[in-house]
Design a protein around this motif. Structure first.
Motif: not given
Length: 457
Positions: A80-86, A147-152
């Motif tokens: 349930g999480y969208e991530t970006k790694i830098f 960010v917690f990401f759950n469109p459903k």
């Protein structure tokens, strides 16, 4: 403003219902808050596991490994999480969209179906991402934006729980709230209706309708009150009947001598009757009857007030009853009635001797009046159940069953003769001593009157 008892009960019950429902709302809010805190804590734990996985990957490969980061991004997306790694220079190494794009079409389709991730079509604003620095051995190696990401979300278990709890609460408010109001209305009516009936019946009785009774059902305090009310109404009806009979008896007792006196005096005034010693003796006899009635009423009044003037002392009952027997034995012998005495030796009681003597004499007088020649009267004294008793038993005419409940009432006479005050006086004097008088009788066979006195030794 005046409110009926029913309205007060209704307001009370509705208020209790509202308070109960309000308490349920408050409790629900507290539970939801705790649940949300639990979810936040659970989310934080997942984020720190993702950070630990990225840091572990860096340490394992002694630097950044694209395949490892892709796997971590896919795993994070699945939970349930969208991530970006830098990296430390803020160069983007991997993100959820890029990781999914590198998958085979079938796998990509499954991931999209499972997560509902919109990818390029619908990205999340950068400002919603939370930034976490990552370290190895105290040295910063990069940052993770997540960010917690759950469109459903509406289909998630937590959301389903929240929605169901809200729906249940609304249903409960309508059903239980409505039910509580209806039940409050019903029970307030049920509680107050018997009281209204009692009030109406009491008003009817106050207006002279002594035959009024209320219906009784159940076994609670109100039904007990209703039964007590009916008993009171029955006693009032009996007392009213006795009052009328008392008035009639007094009028009858007074009318006879007064009529006789008036008739003789009118005859003397008109010259139809000579004024001689014989006529004067007749008038004297009638005035004696009037005096006897008045003295009887006065004696009853004194008996009723005797509790205020008792002069208690220790009485040897054997000696006391023997004296009474000696005084009355001649009267019994003249009528041909045998008088016996049975008394335990050394039996004593603590009472007013004059008042106790009056009780026994009244009972003996009634026994003598009721017993024919050849009969027997017995005086017996003893101790029973911690009380001293004096019992007068005769083999006389007895008392009819229907007369027994009324024989202690004023001027009530089960048979002709006397004023109907002897037993009333005996009962009043016994009550003044803290005792009582009981009767057992069989019509045509005789009666037993028992005086019970408390043992005050």
């Amino acid at each position: 403003m005046h409110k009926s008892l029913w309205a007060k009960f209704l307001i009370l019950l509705v208020s209790v219902s509202i308070i109960s429902l309000s308490a349920a709302l408050i409790l629900r809010e507290l539970i939801i808050k705790d649940f949300e805190d639990y979810l936040d804590g659970k989310s934080e734990d997942r984020i720190y596991r993702i950070i630990a996985a990225v840091e572990g990957s860096y340490e394992q490969y002694s630097g950044w490994n694209e395949n490892a980061l892709k796997e971590i991004a896919i795993w994070a997306l699945l939970i349930g999480y969208e991530t970006k790694i830098f990296d430390i220079n803020s160069n983007e190494l991997m993100n959820s969209n890029k990781a999914v794009e590198t998958l085979y079409p079938l796998m990509k389709k499954r991931i999209m179906a499972i997560t509902g991730f919109p990818f390029v079509e619908k990205s999340i604003d950068k400002e919603n991402f939370m930034i976490y620095p990552m370290f190895i051995g105290g040295k910063e190696i990069g940052t993770l934006e997540i960010v917690f990401f759950n469109p459903k979300e509406e289909q998630g278990k937590e959301t389903i729980f929240m929605k169901r709890s809200n729906r249940f609460l609304i249903i409960a408010l309508f059903i239980l709230g409505g039910l509580s109001i209806v039940l409050s209305f019903i029970f307030s009516k049920r509680l107050t209706d018997p009281i209204k009936k009692l009030t109406a019946s009491a008003k009817d009785i106050s207006e002279g309708k002594s035959k009024i009774r209320v219906s009784v059902s159940g076994n609670d305090e109100i039904s007990t009150l209703s039964r007590t009310f009916n008993t009171m109404a029955g006693n009032l009806e009996i007392q009213e009947s006795l009052r009328k009979k008392l008035t009639s008896n007094i009028a009858h007792e007074l009318r006879t001598p007064l009529t006789s006196i008036q008739g003789e005096l009118e005859g003397m005034i008109d010259g139809l009757i000579k004024i001689d010693k014989e006529r004067l003796l007749s008038l004297h006899e009638e005035t004696g009857r009037l005096k006897k009635i008045i003295e009887g009423i006065e004696e009853l009044s004194k008996a009723e007030a005797s509790i205020l003037e008792l002069k208690r002392q220790k009485i040897d009952l054997t000696f006391f009853l023997s004296n009474i027997k000696d005084r009355f034995e001649r009267l019994f012998n003249d009528k041909g009635v045998k008088l016996d005495l049975e008394c335990d030796d050394a039996l004593t009681t603590y009472a007013d001797p004059d008042k106790l003597s009056q009780i026994v004499i009244n009972l003996l007088s009634n026994a003598l009046r009721a017993t024919d020649k050849g009969g027997n009267v017995r005086i017996k004294a003893g101790v029973k159940g911690g009380e001293v008793f004096i019992e007068v038993t005769d083999t006389g005419s007895g008392i009819k069953k229907e007369d027994i409940p009324f024989i202690f009432e004023r001027f009530y006479k089960a048979y002709e003769g006397g004023l109907g005050l002897g037993l009333t006086i005996a009962r009043e004097l016994a009550d003044a001593h803290g005792g009582r008088v009981e009767v057992q009788s069989e019509y045509g066979k005789g009666s037993t009157f028992t005086v019970y006195l408390p043992d005050l030794k």
